[in-house]
Design a protein around this motif. Structure first.
Motif, PDB file in Angstrom:
ATOM      1  N   PRO A  48       0.893  -1.219   0.115  1.00  0.00           N
ATOM      2  CA  PRO A  48       0.233  -0.077   0.121  1.00  0.00           C
ATOM      3  C   PRO A  48       0.921   1.299   0.051  1.00  0.00           C
ATOM      4  CG  PRO A  48      -0.554  -1.327   1.893  1.00  0.00           C
ATOM      5  CD  PRO A  48       0.743  -1.922   1.342  1.00  0.00           C
ATOM      6  N   VAL A  49       0.463   2.161  -0.793  1.00  0.00           N
ATOM      7  CA  VAL A  49       1.247   3.595  -1.085  1.00  0.00           C
ATOM      8  C   VAL A  49       0.404   4.570  -0.363  1.00  0.00           C
ATOM      9  CG1 VAL A  49       2.359   5.225  -2.471  1.00  0.00           C
ATOM     10  CG2 VAL A  49       2.632   2.652  -2.990  1.00  0.00           C
ATOM     11  N   SER A  50      -0.892   4.646  -0.481  1.00  0.00           N
ATOM     12  CA  SER A  50      -1.891   5.508  -0.088  1.00  0.00           C
ATOM     13  C   SER A  50      -3.229   4.848   0.126  1.00  0.00           C
ATOM     14  CB  SER A  50      -1.793   6.698  -0.691  1.00  0.00           C
ATOM     15  OG  SER A  50      -2.579   6.534  -2.159  1.00  0.00           O
ATOM     16  N   LEU A  77       8.030   0.454   1.384  1.00  0.00           N
ATOM     17  CA  LEU A  77       8.051   1.689   1.040  1.00  0.00           C
ATOM     18  C   LEU A  77       8.750   2.627   2.132  1.00  0.00           C
ATOM     19  CD1 LEU A  77       6.281   4.054  -0.192  1.00  0.00           C
ATOM     20  CD2 LEU A  77       4.642   3.745   1.487  1.00  0.00           C
ATOM     21  N   ARG A  78       9.523   3.598   1.643  1.00  0.00           N
ATOM     22  CA  ARG A  78      10.246   4.298   2.464  1.00  0.00           C
ATOM     23  C   ARG A  78      10.228   5.915   2.130  1.00  0.00           C
ATOM     24  NH1 ARG A  78      15.014   6.801   3.656  1.00  0.00           N
ATOM     25  NH2 ARG A  78      15.746   6.594   5.628  1.00  0.00           N
ATOM     26  N   PHE A 111      11.437   0.334  -2.606  1.00  0.00           N
ATOM     27  CA  PHE A 111      12.289  -0.458  -3.204  1.00  0.00           C
ATOM     28  C   PHE A 111      11.728  -1.807  -3.436  1.00  0.00           C
ATOM     29  CE2 PHE A 111      13.936   2.714  -0.218  1.00  0.00           C
ATOM     30  CZ  PHE A 111      15.105   3.228  -0.617  1.00  0.00           C
ATOM     31  N   VAL A 112      12.203  -1.900  -4.754  1.00  0.00           N
ATOM     32  CA  VAL A 112      11.607  -3.425  -5.419  1.00  0.00           C
ATOM     33  C   VAL A 112      12.899  -4.348  -5.798  1.00  0.00           C
ATOM     34  CG1 VAL A 112      10.358  -4.313  -7.316  1.00  0.00           C
ATOM     35  CG2 VAL A 112      10.033  -1.921  -6.492  1.00  0.00           C
ATOM     36  N   CYS A 113      12.547  -5.767  -5.342  1.00  0.00           N
ATOM     37  CA  CYS A 113      13.511  -6.841  -5.668  1.00  0.00           C
ATOM     38  C   CYS A 113      13.123  -7.485  -6.879  1.00  0.00           C
ATOM     39  CB  CYS A 113      13.506  -7.806  -4.487  1.00  0.00           C
ATOM     40  SG  CYS A 113      13.891  -7.273  -3.014  1.00  0.00           S
ATOM     41  N   VAL A 128      14.040  -6.061   4.030  1.00  0.00           N
ATOM     42  CA  VAL A 128      13.275  -5.548   5.307  1.00  0.00           C
ATOM     43  C   VAL A 128      13.914  -4.436   5.887  1.00  0.00           C
ATOM     44  CG1 VAL A 128      12.119  -7.855   5.917  1.00  0.00           C
ATOM     45  CG2 VAL A 128      14.375  -7.302   6.681  1.00  0.00           C
ATOM     46  N   CYS A 129      13.328  -3.663   6.792  1.00  0.00           N
ATOM     47  CA  CYS A 129      14.074  -2.478   7.366  1.00  0.00           C
ATOM     48  C   CYS A 129      14.254  -2.901   8.919  1.00  0.00           C
ATOM     49  CB  CYS A 129      13.055  -1.268   7.146  1.00  0.00           C
ATOM     50  SG  CYS A 129      14.211   0.320   7.538  1.00  0.00           S
TER      51      CYS A 129
END
Lengths: 631, 355
Positions: free
Chosen positions: B124-126, B166-167, B172-174, B208-209
């Motif tokens: 989800p982005v928004s 999302l950051r 960031f896409v693998c 992951v972050c």
């Protein structure tokens, strides 16, 4: 829609009435349409012939009338409708495999003229690609016969055979037939056979079969809505050329069978669409030399499976080769018979460098008098340099003229297939062969009284297999030796025949009860212990009935297939189903030629069913056929 | 008593019809949870068998094997890859059925279905935008979760967009492509690739972050012979901060970070029946090398396929697919690695969510 259906039903009824009226007008009887197995006596000099003639276990030969009824169908349809053997069908245009007495498809052997035709890589034979029309004799041998038939014959064997050539001077025969049916199904077939007119020592034969179908049947989806099957077209062609030569002593027979099938793979119910396609190309060449008690068989099989799924840009082409050589020698003295056979088999996959070979020596000894028959057999096979010995023994006792009983035990063995060992990704080169014992006991009775005849056979069986190979995995499936499986059950076949003047009737009831459960597992968390194997119905019932009058034959069947679990812990299952079918055939003389006409309906009751989960099967299917014997 | 010929025939015909074991299995009653708060387990099912399920579990209650089927009367489809909550709805990526099912997060009733080829994960982005990664293509779909429609398609230079994170206004896409060693960074405003980051290994699959805001990218494809690696990345500069190289036989999947963000967890899968490189591993984010032994060892013939850490309790949830041929199970471990409890699931538990 309703009006169309009614109109269609009226048309169908009209055709039936027309055929019935023509029958009434015709009095001349051409031949006996209920005539049973075509008997050709010959000396058995191959393991499959020995199995058919002297096996102590259960053998089910299909008579020529049954084969005629199914000549436009695949072997899968024949077995599913006329025997209690479970055919695991993934639906139209998809794989159909055998499951004998709870055994897996790879534990069942299909032999064509004594040559194993299971795919060398997969270890299974797709029965939907084998037409009934290409075999003169089809039989089922229930139970393992590893000593005679070798690795992989754990559950049973399907034997497809051509007639032994008869060298009759000037003999010739020729037939052509065509069939058309629901969902755009069309079949055309021809059979020619001729001996030379000077000496009769040469015999040539040719069979051709072409098939095409749209298979766009309607089915109900999960929500109960009717859908039409898509991506389901199929076209196939078969050509079999046979040449036989009578030698000074013995004979030489050559067969070449080429087939190509192009089929679209329809979507499963959980798929929105399918762009899958498969092309199967097979070439089978055999040479069979017989002289007295000797038989030498040579065979080469090349099989290519070209599979593609354009939706995910997946393309694969798997080509396998098999060379099979078998020398068999047989002798008999007094009441004793001895058969020795040495088969050599080499399988390999093109391009991958993976191969598999086996060399075996087997002996079969038989003692037979009027009351008793004893047999002892054993095979020593070297499979990839490992020795496997599979002994077995059997006895038959003729208690009364009308009653006999039998008992047999057999060690079973199955070498892992090339795919199980080397498939990438997932193959497991450390797999051990499946091994175990099986036994069966049964009785046969045959009672005749006036114009009645009762034939019955009852069989109980038990089989224990260790190192059972099972595929585990999510994205990548890997085979493991993980389970010990115990299979046991009972089968019965009861046939009641009645004849009065020119009317013949037969009612046959076949039943199978199979418990095939995991007994042990290497994994202590395995929930399958004591549970029925997936896709092994506990109950199968088949009822077949036939009535023949003059040149007319009416036959019908009712089949029941019980619940099948789809998981190894019995947590999910498929509903049972029953199917009915009916066929009417008529033979007549027109323009001084023999003609035959047939009208058949499969799944008359329009049952909605799935043999394999989410692969819907077709509803009512009509087929109209016509054949001409022009030679 | 002597039977007549016809009586004998009758009895013999009946003989074969005698039933020995009850054939009809017991089917469980379809029930729904009283409260929607619990643990959801996305059960993939067996590929090609169409038996994916959504298992629901609440402490102290019997698990519901397939809450979706109970609520809707139909099955999910083939390979339930992931579940994403957006607002009060759940988005189910049904990979081999080429669809994203949208269901209510409380009643599990089907609200919509979006046709997307081989969907894997949703980010989800928004409220009105989310990205859907896909297998066997280079496409990322943008959907509007509110209307359940596809609104845009983004093309990557590599195949198999997989894990996403999302950051800020960057994603960031693998790209799980055996030829790729890059992490792609998308600008969420323009839906274009803004930059790439070079990783320590090929075939990036998940990201992951950690608690310090650094990214951990897991790469590798064991089946294709690409060894696995961890790359610790500074998301701002793109600098490779640390690299960890797994042995060739290791097949790590499903990375997870603990709630504090200081310990990284993952599964190492051994599908060949052995115990080496088989179990749950964990490692502090400041560790200098990979752990040599698992924190939770899988036994022979077992491997784990799902891993999640309960944000409330810190308990470690693992999924055992039991070969994907039968019901799976979820085990709940305490932080010290002792088993707290377990429950049964549908076939092939692959992802675990807490709601």
């Amino acid at each position: 829609m309703k009006a169309t259906a009614t109109c269609s039903r009226k048309r169908q009824t009209g055709i039936l009435l027309l055929l019935l009226l023509s029958a009434a007008a015709k009095a001349q009887s051409l031949n006996d349409s209920l005539q049973e197995v075509k008997v050709k006596s010959y000396r058995a000099v191959s393991p499959t012939e020995i199995l058919l003639q002297h096996n102590t276990g259960r053998i089910q030969p299909f008579d020529s009338t049954t084969l005629d009824l199914y000549k436009s169908n695949s072997v899968a349809t024949l077995i599913a409708e006329q025997s209690p053997v479970f055919i695991k069908s993934y639906g139209f245009n998809s794989l159909s495999t055998l499951s004998f007495r709870g055994a897996s498809a790879a534990q069942s052997t299909v032999l064509w003229n004594g040559v194993p035709v299971n795919n060398a890589a997969l270890g299974v034979a797709d029965l939907s690609l084998l037409p009934v029309f290409f075999s003169d004799k089809i039989s089922i041998a229930y139970g393992g016969s590893s000593a005679l038939l070798g690795s992989g014959n754990v559950g049973g064997a399907l034997l497809l055979d051509s007639d032994v050539p008869g060298f009759v001077k000037g003999y010739k025969t020729g037939t052509v037939s065509a069939a058309a049916g629901s969902f755009g199904q069309k079949t055309i077939a021809a059979n020619l056979q001729a001996n030379d007119t000077k000496t009769g020592k040469w015999q040539m034969g040719m069979r051709m079969l072409g098939q095409q179908a749209n298979n766009d049947f309607s089915f109900k989806d999960e929500t109960g809505h009717w859908q039409k099957m898509t991506n389901s077209r199929q076209a196939a062609g078969h050509l079999l050329v046979s040449v036989a030569r009578q030698l000074k002593q013995g004979s030489l027979s050559l067969h070449a069978w080429a087939q190509k099938a192009e089929r679209e793979i329809p979507p499963a119910l959980f798929e929105q669409t399918s762009r899958k396609q498969q092309t199967d190309e097979v070439l089978r060449l055999t040479a069979d030399w017989r002289q007295g008690s000797n038989s030498l068989k040579l065979a080469y099989i090349k099989e290519g499976i070209n599979y593609s799924d354009k939706a995910i840009r997946l393309y694969s082409n798997a080509v396998t080769h098999r060379i099979f050589v078998s020398e068999t020698w047989r002798t008999r003295w007094d009441k004793h018979q001895l058969l020795l056979t040495v088969p050599l088999q080499l399988d390999w996959m093109a391009g991958r460098g993976n191969s598999q070979h086996s060399l075996a020596a087997a002996a079969f000894y038989l003692y037979k008098n009027q009351r008793w028959q004893f047999s002892v057999q054993s095979r020593a096979g070297w499979y990839q340099e490992k020795l496997a010995v599979t002994p077995g023994a059997g006895a038959t006792l003729q208690i009364k003229k009308w009653l006999s009983t039998y008992l047999s035990v057999q060690r079973s063995f199955r070498q892992p297939t090339l795919n199980e060992l080397y498939y990438q990704p997932g193959g497991n080169a450390a797999l051990k062969p499946e091994e175990g014992w099986s036994g069966e006991a049964g009785y046969r009775l045959n009672i005749n009284k006036e114009n009645w005849q009762l034939e019955q056979e009852g069989t109980g069986f038990i089989r224990s297999i260790q190192n059972w190979i099972i595929w585990y995995g999510g994205a990548i499936w890997t085979p493991h030796n993980i389970a010990s499986v115990l299979s046991r059950g009972a089968e019965s076949s009861t046939a009641l025949h009645w004849q009065h003047q020119n009317i013949k009737a037969t009612l046959q009831v076949q039943t199978a009860y199979v418990l095939s459960t995991t007994r042990k597992s290497e994994n202590p968390l395995d929930g399958s212990i004591g549970r029925q194997l997936p896709y092994v119905p506990r109950y199968n019932y088949r009822i077949n009935a036939r009535v023949g009058w003059q040149d007319w034959l009416l036959s019908g069947y009712w089949n029941y297939t019980g619940y099948r679990f789809t998981t190894s812990d019995e947590s999910a299952y498929l509903e049972p189903y029953d199917l009915t079918g009916i066929t009417l055939t008529w033979q007549t003389l027109l323009f001084h030629k023999k003609w035959n006409f047939g009208l058949s309906c499969h799944n008359l009751g329009q049952t909605s069913y799935e043999v394999v989960a989410y692969r819907p099967m077709p509803g009512r299917m009509w087929q109209l056929s016509a054949g001409l014997k022009f030679l | 008593m002597r039977l007549s010929f016809y009586q004998t025939i009758g009895w013999l015909l009946l003989l074969g019809l005698i039933a020995c074991k009850k054939d009809k299995p017991n089917a469980p009653e379809p029930v729904l949870p009283e409260s929607p708060h619990g643990v959801l387990v996305a059960c993939e099912g067996s590929l090609g068998f169409g038996n994916a399920a959504l298992t629901f579990f609440q402490e102290g209650q019997d698990p519901i094997p397939d809450v979706y089927k109970n609520a809707n009367g139909s099955t999910i489809g083939d390979v339930l890859q992931s579940v994403t909550q957006i607002g009060n709805r759940l988005f189910l990526c049904v990979n081999n059925s080429d669809k994203v099912l949208v269901i209510g997060a409380e009643d599990f009733k089907l609200q919509a279905s979006i046709s997307i080829s081989k969907p894997r994960y949703i980010l989800p982005v928004s409220d009105t935008r989310a990205y859907v990664s896909t297998l066997f293509s280079n496409r990322i779909f943008e959907i509007n979760p509110a209307t359940a429609t596809v609104t845009d398609t983004l093309l990557l230079p590599v195949q198999n967009p997989e894990g996403m994170l999302l950051r800020g206004d960057e994603v960031f896409v693998c790209g799980w492509d055996t030829a790729s060693q890059l992490l792609y960074v998308l600008n969420t405003h323009t839906n274009t690739i803004s930059r790439t980051i070079t990783l320590a290994g090929k075939a990036p699959q998940a990201v992951v972050c950690d608690g310090e805001g650094m990214l951990w990218v897991l790469s590798g494809n064991n089946a294709s012979g690409i060894p696995a690696t961890w790359s610790r990345i500074n998301p701002v500069s793109g600098e490779l901060l640390a690299a960890y190289y797994f042995p060739e036989t290791a097949d790590p999947i499903r990375p997870a970070m603990n709630p504090a963000g200081d310990t990284l967890y993952w599964i190492s899968v051994n599908q060949y029946g052995g115990v080496s490189n088989n179990g749950i591993y964990r490692m502090p984010v400041i560790a200098g090398s990979l752990p040599e032994t698992p924190f939770i060892q899988a036994i022979a013939w077992q491997y784990f396929w799902a891993l999640a850490i309960d944000p409330a309790t810190g308990y470690i949830y693992t999924g055992d697919p039991k070969g994907f041929t039968q019901k799976g199970s979820v085990q709940i471990y305490r932080q010290d690695g002792t088993l707290q409890s377990s429950f049964e699931t549908g076939v092939g538990p692959g992802h675990i969510y807490f709601q």
